[in-house]
Design an enzyme around this catalytic site. Structure first.
Site, short mmCIF file in Angstrom:
data_model
loop_
_atom_site.label_atom_id
_atom_site.label_comp_id
_atom_site.label_asym_id
_atom_site.label_seq_id
_atom_site.Cartn_x
_atom_site.Cartn_y
_atom_site.Cartn_z
CD GLN A 93 -2.60 1.03 2.65
OE1 GLN A 93 -2.16 1.57 3.18
NE2 GLN A 93 -3.94 1.31 2.26
N GLY A 94 0.46 2.66 -1.05
CA GLY A 94 1.35 3.74 -1.31
C GLY A 94 0.60 4.24 -0.80
CB SER A 146 1.52 6.26 5.28
OG SER A 146 0.25 5.59 5.62
CD GLU A 174 -7.06 -1.96 6.88
OE1 GLU A 174 -6.47 -1.95 8.06
OE2 GLU A 174 -7.16 -0.90 6.08
CD GLU A 221 -5.14 9.21 19.02
OE1 GLU A 221 -4.83 9.16 20.21
OE2 GLU A 221 -4.62 8.24 18.32
#
Length: 383
Positions: A125-126, A128, A243, A366
């Site tokens: 996964q790209g 973050s 997910e 959060e």
């Protein structure tokens, strides 16, 4: 949703349980990333060849086309059998594949879905970046449309298995004048493309599954865009929704198993004689029961045809909190020795370290609370 299992469901469960009992590898998944990647490919191939891959994926792309109930059964039985962790298969099976099924073109599905199910293709996964983790909308890796290609420049980080992946689900900013959620694009990035440089990151447990990925004018065919150019935020939310969908059933079952191991440990160590310890264990069992009810409520909506949505953040948040409370109580029962010795070979310590990762991956607590407040409760945004 009727949770009374049908004769077909029971037969499916029995056949799966028997196969797992015979074929789950006793040695487990190797900790070394290179050996782990090879293991992931081989295990996924074994699942596919035996008919246990893509339970509710379309038959025309290598799946079995079964119901979501049978997918639930698969997660439950796999966890109970101690099946190997998802490892580097996670993104392909729980992110990329479902996203392509829902939003990809026919060419995307034909090119990638069966390769995912057979283990031929691993994905990473790209999303973050160094300054855009949980606040994904602030990402800055840019993509410039040049004819029939996207030219990508920037950096991604915390990319699990990037150095062993064949493809990446890559989220980039294609409108330089846009801000936040607008102007983003979700694209299939071949990891062998020229201009990609990968640097592994060693974690506190000594392993290096995470990587930083650098893009120096990487050219990707425009046909690899999933969804619309500049419409990538909705595609990314669909990805994260998957997910937070049925995959939590497996985590829920695993938490249940770990809790019962803690009960057994308490009885063996004498901690069971303490009223407070028994009370805490009873509380954890109640928390697990609530988590199971929440999962099944979500799954009943998916079975009716609803796509996973913001309610998945509630499930993720509760899963993280219940997992952490079970882990902390297990270590309390195990005592100081629970954190001694080789942490990578210590199941209690490994569980606690894994829980810390779980609480961050896919969006921190959060961020999940912000999503719940905004999209589920429709509360005014904080200033």
């Amino acid at each position: 949703m009727d949770l009374t299992w049908s004769a077909d469901d029971l037969a499916f469960r029995g056949a799966l349980r028997a196969w797992l009992a015979e074929h789950v590898p006793h040695a487990g998944r190797p900790h070394d990333p290179t050996a782990g990647a090879a293991f992931d490919r081989a295990w996924q191939r074994a699942l596919f060849d035996a008919g246990w891959a893509g339970i509710n994926w379309p038959v025309e792309y290598g799946g079995r086309g079964l119901s979501i109930l049978q997918q639930i059964i698969w997660y439950e039985e796999y966890a109970r059998a101690g099946g190997p962790p998802m490892g580097f298969r996670f993104v392909a099976l729980n992110h990329a594949g479902p996203t392509l099924i829902a939003l990809g073109t026919e060419a995307h599905k034909t090119a990638h879905l069966q390769a995912i199910l057979t283990g031929e293709a691993l994905w990473c996964q790209g999303f973050s970046e160094p300054n855009a983790g949980s606040d994904l909308a602030s990402l800055r890796t840019r993509g410039v449309v040049d004819g029939d290609e996207l030219v990508v420049t920037g950096q991604k980080t915390w990319t699990t298995g990037a150095d062993h992946a064949d493809y990446q689900e890559l989220l980039i900013r294609t409108d330089p004048d846009s801000a936040r959620h607008k102007g983003l694009t979700w694209v299939i990035c071949p990891m062998a493309a020229k201009g990609i440089e990968i640097h592994p990151i060693r974690k506190m447990n000594g392993r290096a599954e995470f990587c930083s990925v650098f893009y120096d004018e990487v050219r990707i065919p425009l046909s690899n865009v999933v969804g619309e150019v500049n419409g990538g935020w909705s595609t990314a939310m669909a990805t994260l929704g998957f997910e937070r969908g049925t995959s939590f059933v497996g985590e829920m079952t695993e938490i249940t198993l770990r809790l019962e191991e803690a009960v057994t440990a308490a009885k063996a160590s004498g901690a069971w004689a303490d009223d407070e310890t028994r009370r805490k264990l009873a509380d954890r069992r109640a928390e697990v029961a609530a988590l199971r009810a929440l999962n099944y409520a979500n799954l009943s909506r998916y079975a009716r045809g609803d796509a996973p949505g913001a309610e998945g953040s509630i499930t993720k948040l509760l899963t993280n909190e219940v997992a952490r409370s079970v882990q902390e109580l297990a270590l309390e029962i195990a005592g100081a020795e629970g954190l001694c010795g080789d942490l990578t070979a210590n199941p209690w310590a490994e569980m606690l370290l894994g829980g810390i990762v779980l609480s961050i991956g896919g969006g921190t607590a959060e961020i999940q609370r912000e999503i719940i407040a905004d999209r589920v409760l429709e509360l005014p945004r904080s200033r």
